[in-house]
Design a protein around this motif. Structure first.
Motif, PDB file in Angstrom:
ATOM      1  N   ILE A  23       0.850  -1.187   0.000  1.00  0.00           N
ATOM      2  CA  ILE A  23       0.000   0.000   0.000  1.00  0.00           C
ATOM      3  C   ILE A  23       0.890   1.243   0.000  1.00  0.00           C
ATOM      4  O   ILE A  23       1.860   1.305   0.753  1.00  0.00           O
ATOM      5  CB  ILE A  23      -0.945  -0.014   1.223  1.00  0.00           C
ATOM      6  CG1 ILE A  23      -1.933   1.150   1.182  1.00  0.00           C
ATOM      7  CG2 ILE A  23      -0.181  -0.018   2.524  1.00  0.00           C
ATOM      8  CD1 ILE A  23      -3.046   1.025   2.231  1.00  0.00           C
ATOM      9  N   SER A  24       0.598   2.192  -0.885  1.00  0.00           N
ATOM     10  CA  SER A  24       1.412   3.406  -0.961  1.00  0.00           C
ATOM     11  C   SER A  24       0.516   4.628  -0.934  1.00  0.00           C
ATOM     12  O   SER A  24      -0.697   4.537  -1.161  1.00  0.00           O
ATOM     13  CB  SER A  24       2.278   3.400  -2.218  1.00  0.00           C
ATOM     14  OG  SER A  24       1.480   3.390  -3.382  1.00  0.00           O
ATOM     15  N   LEU A  25       1.122   5.775  -0.658  1.00  0.00           N
ATOM     16  CA  LEU A  25       0.372   7.010  -0.467  1.00  0.00           C
ATOM     17  C   LEU A  25       1.017   8.136  -1.254  1.00  0.00           C
ATOM     18  O   LEU A  25       2.238   8.339  -1.182  1.00  0.00           O
ATOM     19  CB  LEU A  25       0.334   7.353   1.033  1.00  0.00           C
ATOM     20  CG  LEU A  25      -0.333   8.645   1.476  1.00  0.00           C
ATOM     21  CD1 LEU A  25      -1.816   8.622   1.146  1.00  0.00           C
ATOM     22  CD2 LEU A  25      -0.140   8.854   2.982  1.00  0.00           C
ATOM     23  N   VAL A  26       0.207   8.851  -2.038  1.00  0.00           N
ATOM     24  CA  VAL A  26       0.667  10.063  -2.730  1.00  0.00           C
ATOM     25  C   VAL A  26       0.159  11.238  -1.911  1.00  0.00           C
ATOM     26  O   VAL A  26      -1.043  11.486  -1.839  1.00  0.00           O
ATOM     27  CB  VAL A  26       0.124  10.132  -4.171  1.00  0.00           C
ATOM     28  CG1 VAL A  26       0.560  11.426  -4.846  1.00  0.00           C
ATOM     29  CG2 VAL A  26       0.605   8.941  -4.978  1.00  0.00           C
ATOM     30  N   GLY A  62       4.731   8.180  -9.697  1.00  0.00           N
ATOM     31  CA  GLY A  62       5.699   7.164 -10.106  1.00  0.00           C
ATOM     32  C   GLY A  62       6.377   6.512  -8.914  1.00  0.00           C
ATOM     33  O   GLY A  62       6.563   5.286  -8.876  1.00  0.00           O
ATOM     34  N   MET A  63       6.728   7.311  -7.910  1.00  0.00           N
ATOM     35  CA  MET A  63       7.363   6.779  -6.700  1.00  0.00           C
ATOM     36  C   MET A  63       6.410   5.834  -5.964  1.00  0.00           C
ATOM     37  O   MET A  63       6.823   4.786  -5.449  1.00  0.00           O
ATOM     38  CB  MET A  63       7.765   7.941  -5.783  1.00  0.00           C
ATOM     39  CG  MET A  63       8.647   7.550  -4.628  1.00  0.00           C
ATOM     40  SD  MET A  63       9.074   8.972  -3.574  1.00  0.00           S
ATOM     41  CE  MET A  63       9.959  10.010  -4.729  1.00  0.00           C
ATOM     42  N   ALA A  64       5.123   6.201  -5.928  1.00  0.00           N
ATOM     43  CA  ALA A  64       4.139   5.354  -5.255  1.00  0.00           C
ATOM     44  C   ALA A  64       3.969   4.010  -5.951  1.00  0.00           C
ATOM     45  O   ALA A  64       3.604   3.020  -5.323  1.00  0.00           O
ATOM     46  CB  ALA A  64       2.796   6.079  -5.188  1.00  0.00           C
ATOM     47  N   ILE A  93      -2.549  -1.322  -3.500  1.00  0.00           N
ATOM     48  CA  ILE A  93      -3.411  -0.178  -3.167  1.00  0.00           C
ATOM     49  C   ILE A  93      -2.604   1.110  -3.243  1.00  0.00           C
ATOM     50  O   ILE A  93      -1.494   1.187  -2.700  1.00  0.00           O
ATOM     51  CB  ILE A  93      -3.997  -0.313  -1.748  1.00  0.00           C
ATOM     52  CG1 ILE A  93      -4.765  -1.633  -1.596  1.00  0.00           C
ATOM     53  CG2 ILE A  93      -4.893   0.874  -1.402  1.00  0.00           C
ATOM     54  CD1 ILE A  93      -5.116  -1.962  -0.154  1.00  0.00           C
ATOM     55  N   VAL A  94      -3.159   2.125  -3.906  1.00  0.00           N
ATOM     56  CA  VAL A  94      -2.546   3.455  -3.944  1.00  0.00           C
ATOM     57  C   VAL A  94      -3.567   4.444  -3.388  1.00  0.00           C
ATOM     58  O   VAL A  94      -4.699   4.522  -3.882  1.00  0.00           O
ATOM     59  CB  VAL A  94      -2.142   3.864  -5.369  1.00  0.00           C
ATOM     60  CG1 VAL A  94      -1.567   5.282  -5.365  1.00  0.00           C
ATOM     61  CG2 VAL A  94      -1.124   2.887  -5.943  1.00  0.00           C
TER      62      VAL A  94
END
Length: 330
Positions: free
Chosen positions: A99-102, A172-174, A181-182
């Motif tokens: 899971i990543s977060l912008v 892109g980093m995320a 999951i983003v």
């Protein structure tokens, strides 16, 4: 047929501070994100949207504290994972991998004294230490290409990029570790309308290519209707309505949802008058009795200032839900 769940949020409560003076920023949130879905989260500033995102990813800064509930991640293979129960090392490995977060405000999220290459490869170096330097550089170039930026920008610093390019670098980093999951926390707020649409088109394309699920947070419900499969509306730390984006657009059940819809120009069709919502969002340190929206609601009646409505289907068997006394009898 409904896709399987990838993220389950059940009874989540978040406070700022402890004891009698604690501010209840998020109250009893129940949400399910399905695999491959875009779930929109809308509401005015202070409604609890970003707090919810930071709680789910365990990025709450003090004095923020999760006081109840659970957040369960369902991987493609293996057993469900309780995110709130992960230890520090497990959590470090979990974030960005699954899971990543912008974050909102790309200029504040990117380090001004490091190049784009350094910031993209740092993610890879931390999570995939066995990758060679050449492989990390190749992956960084690939990520820029994914979001429509030339690889010769790898050596640029954040101040040398436009606002839209900086935001695309963050996206892109995320995506660097192919997460399931983003979470996008108001990713287009500081951008002009043309750039907003470009970034949303790229996100739509990337979701189709990479098969990830999205939680898209914004105060601009018109963007969500265009981009999301389903929308949850937040007010005063609670979800007051949840439905398919088309259903929200065509027939919002909650007066607050209807007010949000009439606060932005229509995307298509004839022009309509913008009415807005009178008053201001509630003070979380002194919430009104009953429904938090009743002081601003044009349709309030007797129970609204006495009891908090339950989030439930407006009609038996309905796939949507609303927390409003107008629909409580049904």
């Amino acid at each position: 047929m409904t896709a399987p769940a990838v993220l389950d949020i059940r009874g989540l409560d978040v406070n700022y501070g402890l004891g009698d003076k604690a501010v209840h920023a998020v109250r009893d949130i129940n949400l399910t994100l399905h695999r491959g879905e875009v779930l929109g989260l809308a509401g005015e500033s202070g409604s609890g949207k970003s707090t919810l995102a930071y709680a789910v990813t365990r990025l709450l800064s003090p004095p923020g504290v999760i006081t109840g509930g659970e957040v369960i991640y369902h991987p493609r293979k293996g057993e469900p994972i309780d995110i709130l129960g992960l230890g520090n090392e497990q959590l470090r490995a979990f974030r960005w991998q699954e899971i990543s977060l912008v974050f909102q405000g790309a200029m504040n999220s990117l380090n001004p004294v490091h190049t784009v290459r350094a910031q993209l490869t740092d993610v890879l170096k931390a999570h995939r230490p066995d990758m060679s330097r050449a492989a990390r550089d190749a992956r960084a170039a690939e990520l820029l290409a994914l979001v429509g930026i030339s690889r010769d920008r790898l050596g640029s610093y954040p101040h040398q990029l436009s606002g839209g390019m900086r935001q695309r670098v963050m996206i892109g980093m995320a995506l660097a570790l192919d997460p399931d999951i983003v979470i996008l926390d108001e990713p287009t707020t500081a951008l002009d309308v043309v750039m907003q649409r470009q970034i949303l088109r790229q996100l739509t394309r990337l979701r189709a290519e990479l098969d990830f699920s999205v939680v898209f947070i914004t105060h601009d419900i018109s963007l969500l209707i265009e981009f999301s499969d389903r929308i949850a509306i937040m007010y005063g730390g609670r979800i007051v309505e949840e439905a398919d984006s088309k259903e929200i657009y065509e027939s919002a059940n909650h007066p607050y949802s209807d007010g949000l819809l009439h606060s932005f120009p229509a995307l298509h069709g004839p022009r309509r008058e913008l009415t807005g919502i009178p008053g201001s969002p509630p003070d979380l340190t002194a919430m009104p009795n009953g429904c938090a929206f009743h002081p601003r609601c044009p349709k309030k009646f007797e129970p609204c200032d006495q009891r908090v409505p339950v989030l439930a289907p407006p009609t038996p068997g309905s796939d949507r839900s609303v927390a409003c006394w107008l629909h409580a009898e049904a």
